[in-house]
Design an enzyme around this catalytic site. Structure first.
Site, PDB file in Angstrom:
ATOM      1  N   CYS B 119      -4.075   5.755   1.012  1.00  0.00           N
ATOM      2  CA  CYS B 119      -2.994   4.773   1.043  1.00  0.00           C
ATOM      3  C   CYS B 119      -1.778   5.529   1.573  1.00  0.00           C
ATOM      4  O   CYS B 119      -1.185   6.322   0.840  1.00  0.00           O
ATOM      5  CB  CYS B 119      -2.709   4.194  -0.343  1.00  0.00           C
ATOM      6  SG  CYS B 119      -1.277   3.102  -0.337  1.00  0.00           S
ATOM      7  N   CYS B 122       1.705   4.368  -0.273  1.00  0.00           N
ATOM      8  CA  CYS B 122       1.969   4.639  -1.692  1.00  0.00           C
ATOM      9  C   CYS B 122       0.707   5.193  -2.351  1.00  0.00           C
ATOM     10  O   CYS B 122       0.343   6.334  -2.102  1.00  0.00           O
ATOM     11  CB  CYS B 122       2.533   3.417  -2.405  1.00  0.00           C
ATOM     12  SG  CYS B 122       1.756   1.850  -1.989  1.00  0.00           S
ATOM     13  N   SER B 123       0.035   4.400  -3.168  1.00  0.00           N
ATOM     14  CA  SER B 123      -1.098   4.940  -3.921  1.00  0.00           C
ATOM     15  C   SER B 123      -2.107   3.849  -4.237  1.00  0.00           C
ATOM     16  O   SER B 123      -2.754   3.895  -5.265  1.00  0.00           O
ATOM     17  CB  SER B 123      -0.590   5.579  -5.207  1.00  0.00           C
ATOM     18  OG  SER B 123       0.231   4.655  -5.896  1.00  0.00           O
ATOM     19  N   CYS B 124      -2.218   2.844  -3.356  1.00  0.00           N
ATOM     20  CA  CYS B 124      -3.191   1.772  -3.584  1.00  0.00           C
ATOM     21  C   CYS B 124      -4.597   2.374  -3.628  1.00  0.00           C
ATOM     22  O   CYS B 124      -4.929   3.251  -2.838  1.00  0.00           O
ATOM     23  CB  CYS B 124      -3.079   0.714  -2.483  1.00  0.00           C
ATOM     24  SG  CYS B 124      -1.479  -0.119  -2.517  1.00  0.00           S
TER      25      CYS B 124
END
Lengths: 109, 220
Positions: B119, B122-124
């Site tokens: 991702c 971000c941090s999906c």
């Protein structure tokens, strides 16, 4: 591209393709408050108070310096507070007073 | 070049510099979380018990769920087809609920294609089936480099992809998450579904390492 054009073209979170260091395979057990913060993010999403996109935008809006210096969940909780202010759900004064109350409660113990 | 093997990759936690504030006294951000949560509860915007219940949901998710999905796909071709057609529906078939509003696309590694998830923004991450992502997945080096030099990134995980195998990188979004279906290791024809699941680690489903038989030492 000029220096300012670069800023316009890349928000702080948009790091895909930038040069970066070697990957350090780090991980850590979440602190209790970090786990609560993650759960809070999910609950805010369930209630359509703050969705994932808004959260990401809220983190971006912190600006490069805060994005760089705050830890992952620190960015989240600060972004949540800002978004809730922006939406008129909380006020900065309310939050400041509540934080003072929470702090005094924990120092009594 | 410095090599990183299993034992020496647990660096100190750079992503988390603020943990050591005082003994037992909550820090500034800890207090902020409590204050925001309590205000929202007072305003009846969220329920008093919801955070605790969501923590239970988060704690119930781990790579073991994803491993179960992969092992089933390896042993049941009809399930594999359903999984590749609609990841979320196939996981739900195995009783894995999606507590968020995300779709899941499962991408299959073959002898021609190796897949990797990231991702960049971000941090999906496919949290309903894998739990929360490791810190390195959320940190800049992986997010920045996976999309431009995936082979170099994979090499840092000890994974060398032959030149004639295509590497595909899948950049997750708030709504669409990916899960890698690793290749079933050779020599596992007689393994039970449970034994197969034990070979499937988190990192194999992110796509940074292949599934192998020697990780557990439990091969029959």
């Amino acid at each position: 591209m000029t220096q300012t054009e670069k800023l316009v073209n890349r928000l702080p979170n948009d790091v895909g393709g930038l040069p970066a260091d070697a990957i350090q395979r780090v991980d850590h057990e979440l602190e209790p408050w970090e786990k609560r913060c993650h759960a809070l993010a999910d609950v805010l999403d369930f209630h359509k108070l703050i969705n994932t996109e808004e959260k990401r935008c809220g983190v971006e809006a912190l600006g490069a310096e805060m994005v760089a210096k705050l830890s992952y969940y620190e960015r989240w909780i600060v972004a949540f507070a800002n978004i809730l202010f922006h939406k008129g759900i909380l006020t900065p004064t309310e939050l400041a007073l509540k934080m003072k109350e929470v702090e005094s409660r924990s120092s009594e113990g | 070049m410095t090599h990183q093997h299993e034992g020496d990759d647990h660096d100190h936690d750079h992503a988390h510099p603020h943990a050591e504030i005082g003994e037992g006294r909550p820090g500034y951000y800890d207090i902020m979380e409590t204050a925001v949560r309590e205000l929202l509860i007072e305003k009846k915007l969220i329920g008093a018990d919801e955070i605790r219940r969501q923590i239970e949901v988060l704690d119930s998710r781990s790579p073991a769920l994803g491993a179960k999905v992969v092992a089933r796909a390896w042993t049941d071709p009809a399930f594999r087809a359903r999984l590749l057609a609609n990841g979320r529906a196939a996981c739900e078939e195995l009783g894995i609920s999606f507590y968020d509003d995300t779709q899941l696309i499962v991408i299959e590694n073959t002898d021609k294609v190796h897949n990797l998830i990231v991702c960049t923004l971000c941090s999906c991450y496919p949290r309903p089936v894998l739990g929360l992502p490791p810190d390195w997945y959320k940190a800049k080096p992986y997010r920045a480099r996976a999309v431009v030099e995936p082979r170099a990134v994979l090499a840092e995980f000890g994974t060398i992809i032959p030149d004639d195998v295509e590497v595909r990188v899948h950049d997750s979004t708030a709504m669409v998450r990916y899960l890698v279906l690793p290749r079933r290791p050779a020599g596992t024809e007689h393994f039970s579904e449970e034994e197969l699941a034990a070979l499937v680690t988190r990192d194999t489903m992110i796509g940074v390492v292949p599934a192998t038989v020697d990780i557990t030492g439990a091969a029959p």
